[in-house]
Design an enzyme around this catalytic site. Structure first.
Site, short mmCIF file in Angstrom:
data_model
loop_
_atom_site.label_atom_id
_atom_site.label_comp_id
_atom_site.label_asym_id
_atom_site.label_seq_id
_atom_site.Cartn_x
_atom_site.Cartn_y
_atom_site.Cartn_z
N HIS A 294 48.78 43.74 45.10
CA HIS A 294 48.35 42.73 44.14
C HIS A 294 49.51 41.78 43.87
CE1 HIS A 294 44.59 44.71 43.26
NE2 HIS A 294 45.19 45.83 42.90
N CYS A 337 45.21 37.71 47.49
CA CYS A 337 44.68 36.45 46.98
C CYS A 337 45.84 35.52 46.63
CB CYS A 337 43.85 36.67 45.73
SG CYS A 337 42.37 37.62 45.99
#
Length: 466
Positions: A294, A337
């Protein structure tokens, strides 16, 4: 001044390895007799001979700079001689500046491009032209070229025999000789053997794209930094183990020393990358790093919820920080992302079903360094998807394409373009993340400063991973 000059030569000589000394001797053959060069066993003796021949002296190190440029030791050029690749390319395009002949550059470039199997094939085809003791397994391609020159099999204005051999072994490399011969007829100024460079009159040489040398086994390290279990269980990345398994399967097959490090804190991520940058990569061709975690834009999250800047990770592999990889490709793949927006989808039938999860992470740019490629799972400000059952969309597609296209000799940039097309063509429904089960897409991104084609050699006798 003399003390500084000899100290510089000493420091450069200490940084050179045996193969590089052999290359320097070969490139100097137009200025130093072969009998003198053959007796040289260490770089210091080589530099002494160059001084005797007035090829280098205090205040005039142009020839030394040129030699280091041709063997791709940009780290030594920068650190000890204050020159960059761009400066050298500009300098050598000026008529009369280059001391290494285009002919010798050509032969050296061919030797660098040939794989060990190619060299064996060349030796086999030369059995009727050279004595067997000159074609032993430990004879390098440069040594074979020297024997061919001694026996007048090749010379500057006659490369017919070499062309015929290469046409059978590596037709793509044979084309370099064709272009060399055409330019030799047409031009009266030094011609670069590097692709895409400009001649003295600003005309591009249009040479075939060079490839990075991939001769060693292993080719290099493939390091996987895979964060799965976080301190906050809400952020656990289900499916990421599948990505690690896929990468290990493919890169072990591609003859990389593959190692996976799981569940690292932010500081540990940086320390692990730095550890690999400090290793000796002189006998390796390449470095590959996968990062699964992440994060936020330009940062990677450790399992402790702290962050590390991805630019700091990539910078560990600059020429000055990792000189043994200078001029060699450094490749980073990042499953993450770069924001929280989904690409709007054109109304077509979805080709994926199942629960999707979202990673959040970094980077749209890398430091201004050569020979680096970063493959991002998505473009800036957008989401990247992963399934708990089979892993991430991007990494699984990448591994599939590597398995199917590497045996065809396809270069990495072309493979990544096919990945872009396939992942970009998928459509995902985010019932759990976006209101109303909105359909979105994902678009990977390639960021590169590679100067040559990167082609992963397939182990001899294997057409596919199976």
């Amino acid at each position: 001044m003399s003390t500084d000059f000899h100290k510089l030569l000493f420091e450069v000589s200490e940084a050179l390895v045996t193969d590089e000394l052999a290359a320097l001797k070969f490139l100097s053959l137009d200025h130093v007799p072969m009998r003198k060069l053959e007796a040289i066993q260490e770089p210091k003796a080589f530099f002494e001979v160059l001084q005797e021949k007035d090829m280098i002296e205090a205040g005039n190190l142009a020839f030394l700079r040129e030699l280091l440029y041709h063997i791709n030791r940009m780290d030594l050029l920068s650190t000890h001689l204050g020159s960059s690749r761009e400066q050298m390319e500009g300098e050598l395009q000026v008529q009369g500046r280059a001391k290494v002949s285009v002919y010798r550059q050509l032969l050296y470039g061919i030797a660098e491009d040939l794989t060990p199997d190619n060299v064996k094939s060349v030796k086999f085809l030369l059995q009727e032209k050279l004595p067997k003791n000159k074609l032993q397994d430990n004879a390098s391609m440069l040594q074979v070229f020297l024997e061919m020159e001694r026996n007048r099999i090749i010379k500057e204005d006659d490369l017919t025999v070499l062309k015929d051999i290469l046409n059978a072994v590596r037709a793509d490399i044979k084309k370099k000789i064709d272009i060399y011969e055409e330019k030799k007829k047409e031009l009266h100024y030094p011609v670069s053997v590097h692709p895409g460079e400009q001649g003295a009159e600003g005309k591009a040489t249009h040479l075939p794209v060079e490839t990075y040398k991939m001769k060693n086994n292993p080719h290099g390290y493939c390091v996987i930094l895979n964060n799965y279990i976080f301190n906050n269980p809400h952020y656990n990345r289900r499916g990421t183990v599948k990505d690690g398994e896929a990468v290990k399967r493919v890169f072990k097959w591609l003859q990389f020393e593959t190692v996976e490090h799981m569940d690292l804190k932010a500081k540990e991520i940086y320390e692990k990358v730095k550890e690999y940058s400090k290793k000796d990569h002189r006998n390796m061709d390449c470095f590959v790093c996968f990062i699964f975690s992440h994060g936020e834009k330009q940062k990677i999250k450790g399992i402790d919820d702290e962050f590390v800047n991805i630019k700091d990770l990539v910078s560990c592999f600059s020429g000055s920080n990792c000189p043994s990889l200078a001029g060699k490709p450094k490749v980073f793949f990042i499953q993450a992302c770069q924001g929280y927006v989904g690409h709007p989808a054109v109304p077509v039938e979805a080709d994926f079903s199942g629960r999707l999860e979202i990673d959040a992470t970094p980077l749209t740019s890398i430091p201004d360094l050569a020979d680096i490629l970063v493959g991002m799972s998505t473009v800036e400000d957008y989401l990247s998807f992963r399934t708990s059952e089979s892993g991430s969309i991007y990494i699984q597609c990448l591994c599939d394409k590597m398995e199917s296209l590497c045996p065809q000799g396809m270069d990495l940039l072309t493979i990544l373009t096919t990945v872009n097309k396939e992942v970009g063509g998928k459509e995902f429904k985010l019932w759990n993340q976006l209101p109303g089960g909105k359909s979105v897409k994902q678009m990977p991104q390639i960021i590169t400063t590679l100067r040559k084609q990167l082609i992963f050699e397939i182990p001899q006798g294997q057409s596919s991973k199976k």
